[in-house]
Design an enzyme around this catalytic site. Structure first.
Site, PDB file in Angstrom:
ATOM      1  N   HIS A   1      -8.542   3.143  -5.844  1.00 28.75           N
ATOM      2  CA  HIS A   1      -7.577   2.175  -6.370  1.00 28.75           C
ATOM      3  C   HIS A   1      -7.392   2.495  -7.858  1.00 28.75           C
ATOM      4  CE1 HIS A   1      -5.277  -1.351  -6.929  1.00 28.75           C
ATOM      5  NE2 HIS A   1      -6.088  -2.281  -6.466  1.00 28.75           N
TER       6      HIS A   1
ATOM      7  N   ARG B   1      -2.296  -9.737  -6.852  1.00 30.60           N
ATOM      8  CA  ARG B   1      -2.155  -9.199  -8.192  1.00 30.60           C
ATOM      9  C   ARG B   1      -1.493  -7.825  -8.221  1.00 30.60           C
ATOM     10  NH1 ARG B   1      -5.995 -12.829  -8.255  1.00 30.60           N
ATOM     11  NH2 ARG B   1      -6.396 -11.928  -6.249  1.00 30.60           N
ATOM     12  N   THR B   2      -1.938  -6.925  -7.374  1.00 31.08           N
ATOM     13  CA  THR B   2      -1.456  -5.554  -7.491  1.00 31.08           C
ATOM     14  C   THR B   2       0.050  -5.506  -7.217  1.00 31.08           C
ATOM     15  OG1 THR B   2      -3.621  -4.796  -6.791  1.00 31.08           O
ATOM     16  CG2 THR B   2      -1.854  -3.177  -6.742  1.00 31.08           C
TER      17      THR B   2
ATOM     18  N   ARG C   1       0.092   0.601  -0.618  1.00 31.85           N
ATOM     19  CA  ARG C   1      -1.244   0.111  -0.234  1.00 31.85           C
ATOM     20  C   ARG C   1      -1.334   0.194   1.277  1.00 31.85           C
ATOM     21  NH1 ARG C   1      -4.391  -5.158  -2.288  1.00 31.85           N
ATOM     22  NH2 ARG C   1      -4.657  -3.700  -4.011  1.00 31.85           N
TER      23      ARG C   1
ATOM     24  N   LYS D   1       7.227  -1.613  14.875  1.00 37.11           N
ATOM     25  CA  LYS D   1       7.912  -1.020  16.034  1.00 37.11           C
ATOM     26  C   LYS D   1       7.281   0.317  16.419  1.00 37.11           C
ATOM     27  CE  LYS D   1      12.444  -2.752  14.527  1.00 37.11           C
ATOM     28  NZ  LYS D   1      13.749  -2.276  14.033  1.00 37.11           N
TER      29      LYS D   1
HETATM   30  C1  NCD Z   1      -9.123  -5.351  -4.976  1.00 34.56           C
HETATM   31  C2  NCD Z   1      -8.637  -4.437  -3.850  1.00 34.56           C
HETATM   32  O1  NCD Z   1      -7.589  -4.714  -3.242  1.00 34.56           O
HETATM   33  O2  NCD Z   1      -9.304  -3.441  -3.657  1.00 34.56           O
HETATM   34  N1  NCD Z   1      -8.158  -6.262  -5.384  1.00 34.56           N
HETATM   35  C3  NCD Z   1      -7.254  -5.902  -6.344  1.00 34.56           C
HETATM   36  O3  NCD Z   1      -6.446  -5.022  -6.135  1.00 34.56           O
HETATM   37  N2  NCD Z   1      -7.347  -6.519  -7.522  1.00 34.56           N
HETATM   38  C4  NCD Z   1     -10.466  -5.952  -4.730  1.00 34.56           C
HETATM   39  C5  NCD Z   1     -10.717  -6.725  -3.465  1.00 34.56           C
HETATM   40  O4  NCD Z   1      -9.859  -6.888  -2.602  1.00 34.56           O
HETATM   41  O5  NCD Z   1     -11.864  -7.207  -3.346  1.00 34.56           O
END
Ligand code: NCD
Length: 309
Positions: free
Chosen positions: A139, A61-62, A111, A90
């Site tokens: 997040h 999703r993100t 991320r 690398k």
């Molecule tokens: C979450 C995350 O990556 O922290 N997912 C997200 O971004 N919607 C929650 C998770 O991974 O449980």
């Protein structure tokens, strides 16, 4: 309007700044489905701008909603979707990657498995960094879409919410708890003992006047709250798999449980594994798929406040 160059933690936001982003998201929602679905509109607000999505941890999703948000606003996207596909494999360090990639684009969504990675990246970047998840840290854009979902339910004022599941390693709940305390929410933390909200976060929350209750049992709080915010136990963050096995499957939201509070709104950042019974998906209480859709207008809002001239 929003004045921060980077978006690293919800602790860096004021309530006014969050409110600005949420109203901007509301204005942009009409563009969130684009022309494809018939009802939407096209925008060229970010035409000529490039987002670099640097994802060193799994994401559905993100990453996709950042990409769609940018494209719906007329911008373009470049991607690294796994460490194996980049020079990290690398041995390149994150600092060097950021120094280079920030010269290739106008904004970076990062991320990374290490807590603090985005804050560090921000000091080497020539463009804004958006923290799209740093290990068990924060997040912030997930929080903004969580708040947007709650606002759409008219629940943001005087909210009573239970954050359930992995409060130790869950970055979504770390970010969300800070932001909710700016709105004066009553916070019910429900977790197994081993996965309680970290002490330092609770201390900070109390310092800003948050009202906190802790429990290990959903039944004890379900009648008290407007929202159940359910989370996945973060298996990948456990140093010892045996410890994970001890807490796996601790909570399960079922249609039987919801009978105890028929109006309760159920949210989840997703992915869900086994913490919500599939039958619950069909109930009027479930909001998590809509919540995931709201990632688009909210990330459009974030990109636009950071990139507009
Ligand atoms: C979450 C995350 O990556 O922290 N997912 C997200 O971004 N919607 C929650 C998770 O991974 O449980």
């Amino acid at each position: 309007m929003f004045t921060k160059r980077h978006i690293i933690s919800t602790r860096d936001f004021s309530k006014e700044e969050i409110d600005d982003i949420l109203s901007r998201a509301e204005e942009l929602e009409i563009y969130a489905q684009g022309l494809g679905r018939g009802a939407g509109r096209k925008s060229d607000l970010l035409e000529g701008k490039i987002l670099a999505n640097l994802f060193y941890e799994p994401s559905t999703r993100t990453r996709l909603s950042f990409e769609v948000a940018m494209k719906r606003l007329g911008g373009e996207v470049i991607n690294i979707s796994s460490p194996e596909a980049s020079s990290a494999a690398k041995g390149e360090n994150l600092m060097d990657t950021i120094r280079v990639v920030s010269e290739y684009c106008d904004i970076i969504a990062l991320r990374h498995p290490k807590e603090g990675a985005s804050r560090m990246a921000a000091s080497f970047s020539s463009v804004p960094i958006i923290n799209a998840g740093d290990g068990a840290g924060q997040h912030p854009t997930q929080t903004l879409l969580d708040l947007y979902t709650i606002k759409k339910e008219n629940l943001l004022d005087e909210l009573k919410i239970a954050l359930i599941g992995d409060l130790k390693y869950g970055r979504t709940v770390h970010s969300l708890a800070y932001a909710l305390s700016l709105y004066g929410a009553k916070l019910f933390f429900v977790s197994p003992d081993a996965l309680r909200m970290p002490e330092e976060i609770k201390m900070d929350l109390r310092e800003i006047g948050a009202e906190i209750f802790e429990s290990t049992d959903i039944k004890e709080v379900i009648k008290e709250v407007d929202v159940l915010y359910v989370t996945r136990i973060q298996r990948e963050r456990f140093p010892d798999p045996a410890e994970y096995s001890k807490v796996a499957g601790t909570y399960r939201i079922t249609t039987g449980l919801i009978k105890e509070n028929e109006d309760v709104v159920i949210m989840h950042p997703l992915p869900k594994v086994d913490e919500i019974d599939a039958e619950v998906d069909q109930t009027k209480n479930a909001r998590y798929f809509l919540q995931a859709f709201y990632g688009i207008p909210v990330r459009m809002a974030v990109l636009s406040v950071l990139l507009e001239k």
